[in-house]
Design a protein around this motif. Structure first.
Motif, PDB file in Angstrom:
ATOM      1  N   HIS A 155      -2.382 -12.314  -6.833  1.00  0.00           N
ATOM      2  CA  HIS A 155      -1.675 -11.034  -6.963  1.00  0.00           C
ATOM      3  C   HIS A 155      -1.408 -10.440  -5.582  1.00  0.00           C
ATOM      4  N   ILE A 156      -0.255  -9.798  -5.442  1.00  0.00           N
ATOM      5  CA  ILE A 156       0.020  -9.021  -4.222  1.00  0.00           C
ATOM      6  C   ILE A 156       0.561  -7.662  -4.663  1.00  0.00           C
ATOM      7  N   SER A 157      -0.163  -6.596  -4.291  1.00  0.00           N
ATOM      8  CA  SER A 157       0.240  -5.257  -4.722  1.00  0.00           C
ATOM      9  C   SER A 157       0.142  -4.274  -3.569  1.00  0.00           C
ATOM     10  N   LEU A 158       0.852  -3.136  -3.705  1.00  0.00           N
ATOM     11  CA  LEU A 158       0.814  -2.084  -2.685  1.00  0.00           C
ATOM     12  C   LEU A 158      -0.372  -1.172  -2.949  1.00  0.00           C
ATOM     13  N   ARG A 159      -1.123  -0.860  -1.904  1.00  0.00           N
ATOM     14  CA  ARG A 159      -2.216   0.110  -2.040  1.00  0.00           C
ATOM     15  C   ARG A 159      -2.384   0.836  -0.712  1.00  0.00           C
ATOM     16  N   ASP A 160      -2.188   2.161  -0.743  1.00  0.00           N
ATOM     17  CA  ASP A 160      -2.355   3.003   0.457  1.00  0.00           C
ATOM     18  C   ASP A 160      -1.546   2.475   1.645  1.00  0.00           C
ATOM     19  N   GLY A 161      -0.313   2.084   1.398  1.00  0.00           N
ATOM     20  CA  GLY A 161       0.571   1.638   2.486  1.00  0.00           C
ATOM     21  C   GLY A 161       0.243   0.259   3.036  1.00  0.00           C
ATOM     22  N   LYS A 162      -0.619  -0.465   2.356  1.00  0.00           N
ATOM     23  CA  LYS A 162      -0.961  -1.833   2.794  1.00  0.00           C
ATOM     24  C   LYS A 162      -0.762  -2.788   1.616  1.00  0.00           C
ATOM     25  N   TRP A 163      -0.865  -4.083   1.917  1.00  0.00           N
ATOM     26  CA  TRP A 163      -0.828  -5.075   0.835  1.00  0.00           C
ATOM     27  C   TRP A 163      -2.245  -5.392   0.404  1.00  0.00           C
ATOM     28  N   GLU A 164      -2.466  -5.249  -0.871  1.00  0.00           N
ATOM     29  CA  GLU A 164      -3.754  -5.685  -1.402  1.00  0.00           C
ATOM     30  C   GLU A 164      -3.538  -7.079  -2.003  1.00  0.00           C
ATOM     31  N   VAL A 165      -4.246  -8.051  -1.440  1.00  0.00           N
ATOM     32  CA  VAL A 165      -4.040  -9.445  -1.847  1.00  0.00           C
ATOM     33  C   VAL A 165      -5.260  -9.920  -2.618  1.00  0.00           C
ATOM     34  N   SER A 166      -5.022 -10.352  -3.871  1.00  0.00           N
ATOM     35  CA  SER A 166      -6.134 -10.832  -4.707  1.00  0.00           C
ATOM     36  C   SER A 166      -6.088 -12.342  -4.766  1.00  0.00           C
ATOM     37  N   ARG A 167      -7.252 -12.940  -4.871  1.00  0.00           N
ATOM     38  CA  ARG A 167      -7.368 -14.399  -4.971  1.00  0.00           C
ATOM     39  C   ARG A 167      -8.228 -14.731  -6.177  1.00  0.00           C
ATOM     40  N   LYS A 168      -8.248 -16.010  -6.538  1.00  0.00           N
ATOM     41  CA  LYS A 168      -8.989 -16.403  -7.744  1.00  0.00           C
ATOM     42  C   LYS A 168     -10.464 -16.102  -7.599  1.00  0.00           C
ATOM     43  N   MET A 169     -11.010 -16.325  -6.409  1.00  0.00           N
ATOM     44  CA  MET A 169     -12.440 -16.041  -6.195  1.00  0.00           C
ATOM     45  C   MET A 169     -12.570 -15.098  -5.006  1.00  0.00           C
ATOM     46  N   GLY A 170     -13.489 -14.161  -5.096  1.00  0.00           N
ATOM     47  CA  GLY A 170     -13.712 -13.219  -4.001  1.00  0.00           C
ATOM     48  C   GLY A 170     -12.954 -11.925  -4.234  1.00  0.00           C
ATOM     49  N   PRO A 171     -13.401 -10.839  -3.575  1.00  0.00           N
ATOM     50  CA  PRO A 171     -12.745  -9.539  -3.780  1.00  0.00           C
ATOM     51  C   PRO A 171     -11.374  -9.506  -3.108  1.00  0.00           C
ATOM     52  N   PRO A 172     -10.466  -8.594  -3.562  1.00  0.00           N
ATOM     53  CA  PRO A 172      -9.171  -8.473  -2.892  1.00  0.00           C
ATOM     54  C   PRO A 172      -9.355  -7.964  -1.458  1.00  0.00           C
ATOM     55  N   GLU A 173      -8.405  -8.279  -0.602  1.00  0.00           N
ATOM     56  CA  GLU A 173      -8.448  -7.756   0.775  1.00  0.00           C
ATOM     57  C   GLU A 173      -7.110  -7.127   1.121  1.00  0.00           C
ATOM     58  N   GLN A 174      -7.154  -6.182   2.102  1.00  0.00           N
ATOM     59  CA  GLN A 174      -5.917  -5.477   2.472  1.00  0.00           C
ATOM     60  C   GLN A 174      -5.381  -5.954   3.822  1.00  0.00           C
ATOM     61  N   PHE A 175      -4.062  -6.056   3.876  1.00  0.00           N
ATOM     62  CA  PHE A 175      -3.387  -6.520   5.096  1.00  0.00           C
ATOM     63  C   PHE A 175      -2.168  -5.644   5.354  1.00  0.00           C
ATOM     64  N   ASP A 176      -1.762  -5.565   6.641  1.00  0.00           N
ATOM     65  CA  ASP A 176      -0.566  -4.784   7.005  1.00  0.00           C
ATOM     66  C   ASP A 176       0.696  -5.642   6.900  1.00  0.00           C
ATOM     67  N   ILE A 177       0.529  -6.943   7.144  1.00  0.00           N
ATOM     68  CA  ILE A 177       1.681  -7.862   7.081  1.00  0.00           C
ATOM     69  C   ILE A 177       1.255  -9.099   6.298  1.00  0.00           C
ATOM     70  N   VAL A 178       2.081  -9.517   5.339  1.00  0.00           N
ATOM     71  CA  VAL A 178       1.777 -10.747   4.592  1.00  0.00           C
ATOM     72  C   VAL A 178       2.973 -11.701   4.709  1.00  0.00           C
ATOM     73  N   ILE A 179       2.651 -12.951   5.081  1.00  0.00           N
ATOM     74  CA  ILE A 179       3.674 -13.994   5.258  1.00  0.00           C
ATOM     75  C   ILE A 179       3.373 -15.110   4.252  1.00  0.00           C
ATOM     76  N   LEU A 180       4.313 -15.364   3.342  1.00  0.00           N
ATOM     77  CA  LEU A 180       4.104 -16.400   2.314  1.00  0.00           C
ATOM     78  C   LEU A 180       4.825 -17.678   2.728  1.00  0.00           C
ATOM     79  N   THR A 181       4.118 -18.826   2.673  1.00  0.00           N
ATOM     80  CA  THR A 181       4.779 -20.082   3.097  1.00  0.00           C
ATOM     81  C   THR A 181       4.650 -21.199   2.055  1.00  0.00           C
TER      82      THR A 181
END
Ligand code: FAD
Length: 363
Positions: A155-181
């Protein structure tokens, strides 16, 4: 400082992360769903003349992957990309990438005989003696980024002006820039706000990209096994199942009495599509029965790996984009990869250059 996430530790992600080194950014993390290099794999069973086999999931290096024999880590096989082709006249800014890899011994000229290979005038082919994944590893190391495997982004969602990135295992983390390849269909599988962020036009463009599918087999042998064929690899044109066979260590010019040889088989695209959801054990059996007919002298391997490339090579790239697509600007969400250019080394370099340029000009 902006915290950056690159999703995908394949060639595009690796080169992009390396190009961003030194830019006024915070830490760069690279996440990939694959098992890390040399990670454990589940053996599925025993089949074909008593040889243990397994169906591999995604591998470190993405489609530039190198697999190891479970019995001898020095016995390796390139299950995806085979060699890299430089067209000097058309190389432009890419030439320095080839020169750097050659100067570090990561690439060496392909000198072994490949039957049926069409060599374009003015082009040179290179192999990676340590396996094609060493090319990707070189860039990941150059990047200085923190690389994490077994991080399957869902999952990739907006939260507080950042990207909240969720993965199958582990808690979500927030990033300012996300690059998908990752391959384009895998971008379209992501859930969260990204689903609504991709606008209708972009969605149509992304959906129009297409990929071929094929299987690859890696056959690993004990040291001192001799494979008596006059070629290092050959393209097969008259078999419904097999398109390419390589004596992989011979192709990479690393034959040695201490290390067992390895063989790589690529199926045709038609066979790949027809058997995409078939039982992997049956698929492997079918490929092996065709292989026995084409190369009857092939000895019995010590182990076999079967790789399904659902997204093998791009048959139609995303139209009207220059190597990348910006999905959202504040915060930045951008995607690239060979799906935005072409399925080869040059296509990945072009996309990575374009991604890095877009990120830098955004700062
Ligand atoms: P990938 O290598 O696919 O990397 C994307 C990464 O994203 C993968 O590691 C994947 O695990 C990861 N990922 C996907 N979804 C997620 C998620 N949700 N979360 C986290 N991570 C995710 N090219 C050549 O130049 N020469 C050749 O001879 C050649 N032959 C080929 C033969 C085959 C069989 C195949 C399959 C490809 C071949 N290619 C060849 C093409 C070349 O391998 C690709 O163009 C190149 O590797 C693509 O790199 P990429 O980084 O864009 O994508």
């Amino acid at each position: 400082m902006a915290r950056v996430l690159v999703v995908g530790a394949g060639l595009t992600g690796g080169v992009c992360a390396a190009l961003l080194r030194g830019a006024p950014l915070g830490p760069i993390a690279v996440w990939d769903k694959a098992r890390g290099a040399g990670g454990p794999g589940a053996w599925r069973g025993v089949a074909w003349r008593g040889v243990a086999w397994r169906l591999t999931g995604s591998r470190a290096g993405g489609r530039m992957s190198t697999s190891r024999s479970p019995r001898d880590a020095a016995c390796t096989a390139d299950l995806g990309a085979q060699y890299i082709t430089l067209e000097r006249e058309r190389a432009g800014p890419r030439l320095s990438f080839y020169e750097e890899l050659l100067s570090h011994g990561i690439l060496k000229p392909l000198t072994a005989p490949i039957e049926g290979m069409v060599v374009k005038e003015g082009s040179c082919n290179y192999v990676a003696p340590q396996g094609i994944s060493s090319v990707v590893k070189y860039y990941l190391k150059q990047s200085g980024a923190d690389v994490f495997y077994e991080q399957h982004v869902t999952h990739i969602s907006l939260r507080d002006g950042k990207w909240e990135v969720s993965r199958k295992m582990g808690p979500p983390e927030q990033f300012d820039i996300v690059i998908l390849t990752m391959p384009v269909p895998q971008i379209l599988q992501l859930q969260g706000d990204i689903v609504n962020i991709i606008n209708e036009t972009q969605k149509q463009q992304l959906e129009s990209a297409s990929y071929s599918s094929r299987y690859a087999l890696g056959l690993f042998y004990e040291a001192s096994t001799r494979i008596d064929v006059p070629w290092a690899a050959q393209y097969i044109t008259n078999n419904p199942c097999i398109r390419f066979i390589s004596i992989d260590n011979k192709k990479r010019n690393i034959e040695s009495p201490e290390i067992g040889p390895s063989v790589v088989v690529h199926t045709t695209v038609t066979f790949g599509s027809e058997h995409l959801d078939s039982d992997p054990a049956e698929v492997q059996q079918l490929i092996l029965s065709h292989l026995e007919k084409i190369v009857p002298s092939l000895p019995k391997p010590a182990s076999i790996k079967c790789q399904k490339w659902r997204y093998s090579q791009v048959t139609k790239a995303v139209p009207s984009c220059l190597g990348q697509m910006i999905l959202h600007t504040q915060p930045l969400l951008i995607c690239g990869g060979d799906g935005f250019t072409s399925s080869n080394f040059d296509g990945c370099i072009d996309s990575a250059l374009s991604l890095a340029e877009a990120v830098k000009s955004h700062l």
